[in-house]
Every structure is written in structure tokens, then in C-alpha cells.
Design a protein around this motif. Structure first.
Motif, PDB file in Angstrom:
ATOM      1  N   ARG A 152       0.740  -1.374  -0.020  1.00 48.91           N
ATOM      2  CA  ARG A 152       0.065   0.014   0.112  1.00 48.91           C
ATOM      3  C   ARG A 152       0.811   1.414   0.111  1.00 48.91           C
ATOM      4  N   PHE A 153       2.120   1.001  -0.060  1.00 48.60           N
ATOM      5  CA  PHE A 153       3.068   2.202   0.245  1.00 48.60           C
ATOM      6  C   PHE A 153       2.928   3.524  -0.894  1.00 48.60           C
ATOM      7  N   LYS A 154       2.851   2.983  -1.929  1.00 46.73           N
ATOM      8  CA  LYS A 154       3.044   3.919  -3.145  1.00 46.73           C
ATOM      9  C   LYS A 154       1.651   4.952  -3.042  1.00 46.73           C
ATOM     10  N   GLU A 155       0.645   4.438  -2.523  1.00 50.33           N
ATOM     11  CA  GLU A 155      -0.547   5.191  -2.322  1.00 50.33           C
ATOM     12  C   GLU A 155      -0.651   6.060  -1.158  1.00 50.33           C
ATOM     13  N   LEU A 156       0.212   5.563   0.024  1.00 53.69           N
ATOM     14  CA  LEU A 156       0.474   6.192   1.185  1.00 53.69           C
ATOM     15  C   LEU A 156       1.362   7.320   1.027  1.00 53.69           C
ATOM     16  N   ALA A 157       2.207   7.351   0.044  1.00 53.03           N
ATOM     17  CA  ALA A 157       3.220   8.168  -0.144  1.00 53.03           C
ATOM     18  C   ALA A 157       2.845   9.294  -1.485  1.00 53.03           C
ATOM     19  N   ARG A 158       1.619   8.939  -2.118  1.00 49.20           N
ATOM     20  CA  ARG A 158       1.228   9.780  -3.164  1.00 49.20           C
ATOM     21  C   ARG A 158       1.412  11.387  -2.720  1.00 49.20           C
ATOM     22  N   GLY A 159       2.030  12.199  -3.748  1.00 53.23           N
ATOM     23  CA  GLY A 159       1.763  13.560  -3.422  1.00 53.23           C
ATOM     24  C   GLY A 159       2.714  14.201  -2.349  1.00 53.23           C
ATOM     25  N   ARG A 160       3.666  13.309  -1.760  1.00 53.97           N
ATOM     26  CA  ARG A 160       4.662  13.726  -0.675  1.00 53.97           C
ATOM     27  C   ARG A 160       5.744  13.380  -1.164  1.00 53.97           C
ATOM     28  N   THR A 162       8.821  11.442   0.452  1.00 54.51           N
ATOM     29  CA  THR A 162       9.024  10.258   1.586  1.00 54.51           C
ATOM     30  C   THR A 162      10.335   9.892   1.363  1.00 54.51           C
ATOM     31  N   ILE A 163      10.985  10.154   2.619  1.00 50.96           N
ATOM     32  CA  ILE A 163      12.349   9.371   2.895  1.00 50.96           C
ATOM     33  C   ILE A 163      12.300   8.329   3.665  1.00 50.96           C
ATOM     34  N   LEU A 164      12.683   7.122   3.350  1.00 46.64           N
ATOM     35  CA  LEU A 164      12.619   5.834   3.864  1.00 46.64           C
ATOM     36  C   LEU A 164      14.243   5.430   4.239  1.00 46.64           C
ATOM     37  N   ILE A 165      14.488   5.047   5.321  1.00 48.18           N
ATOM     38  CA  ILE A 165      15.593   4.353   5.938  1.00 48.18           C
ATOM     39  C   ILE A 165      15.255   3.030   6.238  1.00 48.18           C
ATOM     40  N   SER A 166      16.032   1.934   5.673  1.00 49.85           N
ATOM     41  CA  SER A 166      15.827   0.563   5.951  1.00 49.85           C
ATOM     42  C   SER A 166      17.003  -0.030   5.293  1.00 49.85           C
ATOM     43  N   HIS A 167      17.183  -1.115   6.168  1.00 47.54           N
ATOM     44  CA  HIS A 167      18.047  -2.346   5.910  1.00 47.54           C
ATOM     45  C   HIS A 167      17.949  -3.338   4.981  1.00 47.54           C
ATOM     46  N   ARG A 168      16.269  -3.227   4.573  1.00 51.44           N
ATOM     47  CA  ARG A 168      15.891  -4.600   3.913  1.00 51.44           C
ATOM     48  C   ARG A 168      15.625  -3.932   2.403  1.00 51.44           C
ATOM     49  N   PHE A 169      16.284  -4.946   1.979  1.00 54.16           N
ATOM     50  CA  PHE A 169      16.504  -4.451   0.213  1.00 54.16           C
ATOM     51  C   PHE A 169      15.224  -4.763  -0.548  1.00 54.16           C
ATOM     52  N   SER A 170      14.340  -5.529   0.096  1.00 57.62           N
ATOM     53  CA  SER A 170      12.993  -5.578  -0.441  1.00 57.62           C
ATOM     54  C   SER A 170      12.175  -4.364  -0.364  1.00 57.62           C
ATOM     55  N   THR A 171      12.462  -3.559   0.582  1.00 61.87           N
ATOM     56  CA  THR A 171      11.742  -2.199   0.774  1.00 61.87           C
ATOM     57  C   THR A 171      12.678  -1.302   0.104  1.00 61.87           C
ATOM     58  N   VAL A 172      14.266  -1.388   0.133  1.00 66.29           N
ATOM     59  CA  VAL A 172      14.738  -0.119  -0.480  1.00 66.29           C
ATOM     60  C   VAL A 172      14.633  -0.024  -1.924  1.00 66.29           C
ATOM     61  N   SER A 173      14.702  -1.187  -2.650  1.00 69.54           N
ATOM     62  CA  SER A 173      14.430  -1.554  -4.046  1.00 69.54           C
ATOM     63  C   SER A 173      13.275  -0.830  -4.581  1.00 69.54           C
ATOM     64  N   MET A 174      11.992  -0.411  -3.919  1.00 67.06           N
ATOM     65  CA  MET A 174      11.089  -0.161  -4.341  1.00 67.06           C
ATOM     66  C   MET A 174      11.368   1.522  -4.543  1.00 67.06           C
ATOM     67  N   ALA A 175      12.034   2.158  -4.234  1.00 68.29           N
ATOM     68  CA  ALA A 175      12.374   3.788  -4.273  1.00 68.29           C
ATOM     69  C   ALA A 175      12.659   4.230  -5.623  1.00 68.29           C
ATOM     70  N   ASP A 176      11.963   5.128  -5.752  1.00 66.88           N
ATOM     71  CA  ASP A 176      12.313   6.070  -7.172  1.00 66.88           C
ATOM     72  C   ASP A 176      13.713   6.604  -6.897  1.00 66.88           C
ATOM     73  N   ARG A 177      14.277   6.668  -6.145  1.00 67.36           N
ATOM     74  CA  ARG A 177      15.707   7.179  -5.913  1.00 67.36           C
ATOM     75  C   ARG A 177      16.497   6.643  -4.668  1.00 67.36           C
ATOM     76  N   ILE A 178      17.519   5.754  -4.777  1.00 63.04           N
ATOM     77  CA  ILE A 178      18.275   5.639  -3.749  1.00 63.04           C
ATOM     78  C   ILE A 178      19.339   6.165  -3.305  1.00 63.04           C
ATOM     79  N   VAL A 179      19.777   6.818  -2.226  1.00 61.03           N
ATOM     80  CA  VAL A 179      20.664   7.637  -1.856  1.00 61.03           C
ATOM     81  C   VAL A 179      21.618   6.490  -0.853  1.00 61.03           C
ATOM     82  N   VAL A 180      22.956   6.313  -1.225  1.00 57.98           N
ATOM     83  CA  VAL A 180      23.975   5.365  -0.667  1.00 57.98           C
ATOM     84  C   VAL A 180      24.638   6.325   0.219  1.00 57.98           C
ATOM     85  N   MET A 181      24.667   6.023   1.669  1.00 58.82           N
ATOM     86  CA  MET A 181      25.524   6.637   2.615  1.00 58.82           C
ATOM     87  C   MET A 181      26.828   5.769   3.081  1.00 58.82           C
ATOM     88  N   ASP A 182      28.005   6.273   3.244  1.00 58.85           N
ATOM     89  CA  ASP A 182      29.181   5.659   3.456  1.00 58.85           C
ATOM     90  C   ASP A 182      29.946   6.550   4.299  1.00 58.85           C
TER      91      ASP A 182
END
Length: 223
Positions: A152-160, A162-182
Motif C-alpha cells: 500500500r506504500f505507493k498510495e500512502l506516499a502519493r503527493g509527498r 517520502t524519505i525511507l531508511i531501511s536495511h531490508r533491500f526488498s523495501t529499499v529497491s522500491m524507491a524512485d531514487r536510492i541514496v547510499v551513505m558511506d
């Protein structure tokens, strides 16, 4: 995304105004957060941090608190936020529904860790904020609950934004843009496929994740 200590939560706290930058500035729509009134900053942003609140109140009030002093918050909006976060079925099973007092000290009932986390997510989306920041929002959820939430996340985030931090790549991979910090810096920016093909920091983290979880389902949500 990034390893522990890469600076992800520090960045979130800078965005929330909990920290002030020692150098440079954090801008929201071009305005330095230090020059923005606190009430305006709160109105325009919403956060679910790792240490989310569990308030001694009714479950409905726990969600409504996310709207702040918005006079337009009503039961329909509270229910919509709960349904979007996937906590509505659990609330329906409570003896007084949204009016059931929850908590360990004064509440009649307590919720599981995962249920409290879903309440915190509903609280974040009860506010009509332009910026929503979720720091490990599914850490207390099992795989099925996580799947249902991000279905349901795409509908939740519509029009906003949304910055998502996660260690789960099943979650991370859905992002429009991924920012990798090191090491406290931005190392890479791109989509999941781009970053894997690049063979850099993200690709190494993803390969390590896949080795730890062989055969794990990899959920992708089209952008």
C-alpha cells in the motif's frame, strides 16, 4: 541506505531539527530550517523515528496526535490513516475499538511491538505533511506485515516527498531514487538496477544481503 554508522539516522535528525548542522544548512523548499518557525516546520513534515512514541491514551488519540493542532482531524481521517498503515483490523478487535485505552501504565490493553509500530506509521500519515521521513519503519514487523504495508506504500506516499531508511533491500529497491551513505557522506545515487550494475557500495551491500538470505523473495514495486 548504508551500513550501521554511515550517518542515516543523523541525517534524519538534522531534517527533523533535532540537530543543527555544524557546517552548511538544511533547506526545505529553499528555506533554512533554522530560520523557519518550529510550528511551520512541524506542520510541513512528519517523522517515524526508530524510538517512536507509545502514548498512554486511546488508540485513536495515539493516531490523531500526528495531526497536531489541525482542526480538521476527525474520526474518518484517523480511520483512513489506520487503514493505510494496516492497523485497522487489529483496532477493530479491541473491546472499544478506537476508544480503547492502550499502554502499560494506565491502559486497559497493550499492543504488540509490531502493532505499536503500525500505529506510529498511521500517526505520521494522519498529518497532511509534504515531507514524511520513516527511519526503519518496519523493524518490529514480520515479513508478512511488512509486505502488506509496502503493498500500500505507493498510495500512502502519493503527493509527498517520502524519505525511507531501511536495511531490508526488498523495501529499499522500491524507491524512485536510492541514496547510499558511506562514512557520513553520500556515496551513490540511483535506482536499484542502476546501482547494482555500477558495482559500487550499494552492489556490495546488496550482494552481502543476498548471501545471507539465499532464495529470499525480492519484492519490487514499479515506480
Amino acid at each position: 541506505v548504508g551500513e550501521n554508522g554511515a550517518g542515516k539516522s543523523t541525517l534524519v535528525k538534522l531534517l527533523a531539527g533535532l540537530y543543527e548542522p555544524q557546517e552548511g544548512a538544511v533547506l526545505l523548499d529553499g528555506v533554512d530550517l533554522r530560520r523557519m518557525p518550529a510550528a511551520e516546520r512541524r506542520r510541513r513534515s512528519s517523522f517515524v523515528l526508530q524510538a517512536f512514541g507509545r502514548y498512554e491514551a486511546t488508540v485513536g488519540e495515539n493516531i490523531a496526535y500526528g495531526a497536531g493542532d489541525d482542526p480538521h482531524v476527525d474520526q474518518a481521517r484517523i480511520t483512513a490513516a489506520a487503514e493505510a498503515a494496516g492497523i485497522d483490523p487489529a483496532i477493530a478487535k479491541l473491546p472499544n475499538g478506537y476508544e480503547t485505552r492502550v499502554g502499560r501504565q494506565f491502559g486497559e490493553h497493550d499492543l504488540s511491538g509490531g502493532q505499536w509500530q503500525l500505529v506510529a506509521i498511521a500517526r505520521a500519515f494522519a498529518r497532511h505533511a509534504a515531507l514524511v521521513v520513516l527511519d526503519e519503519p518496519t523493524a518490529s514487523l514480520d515479513a508478512r506485515a511488512e509486505y502488506e504495508l509496502f503493498r500500500r506504500f505507493k498510495e500512502l506516499a502519493r503527493g509527498r516527498t517520502t524519505i525511507l531508511i531501511s536495511h531490508r533491500f526488498s523495501t529499499v529497491s522500491m524507491a524512485d531514487r536510492i541514496v547510499v551513505m558511506d562514512g557520513g557522506r553520500v556515496a551513490e545515487i540511483g535506482t536499484h538496477d542502476d546501482l547494482v550494475a555500477r558495482g559500487g557500495v550499494y552492489a556490495a551491500l546488496y550482494a552481502f544481503h543476498e548471501r545471507r538470505l539465499p532464495g529470499a523473495p525480492h519484492t519490487r514495486v514499479a515506480s
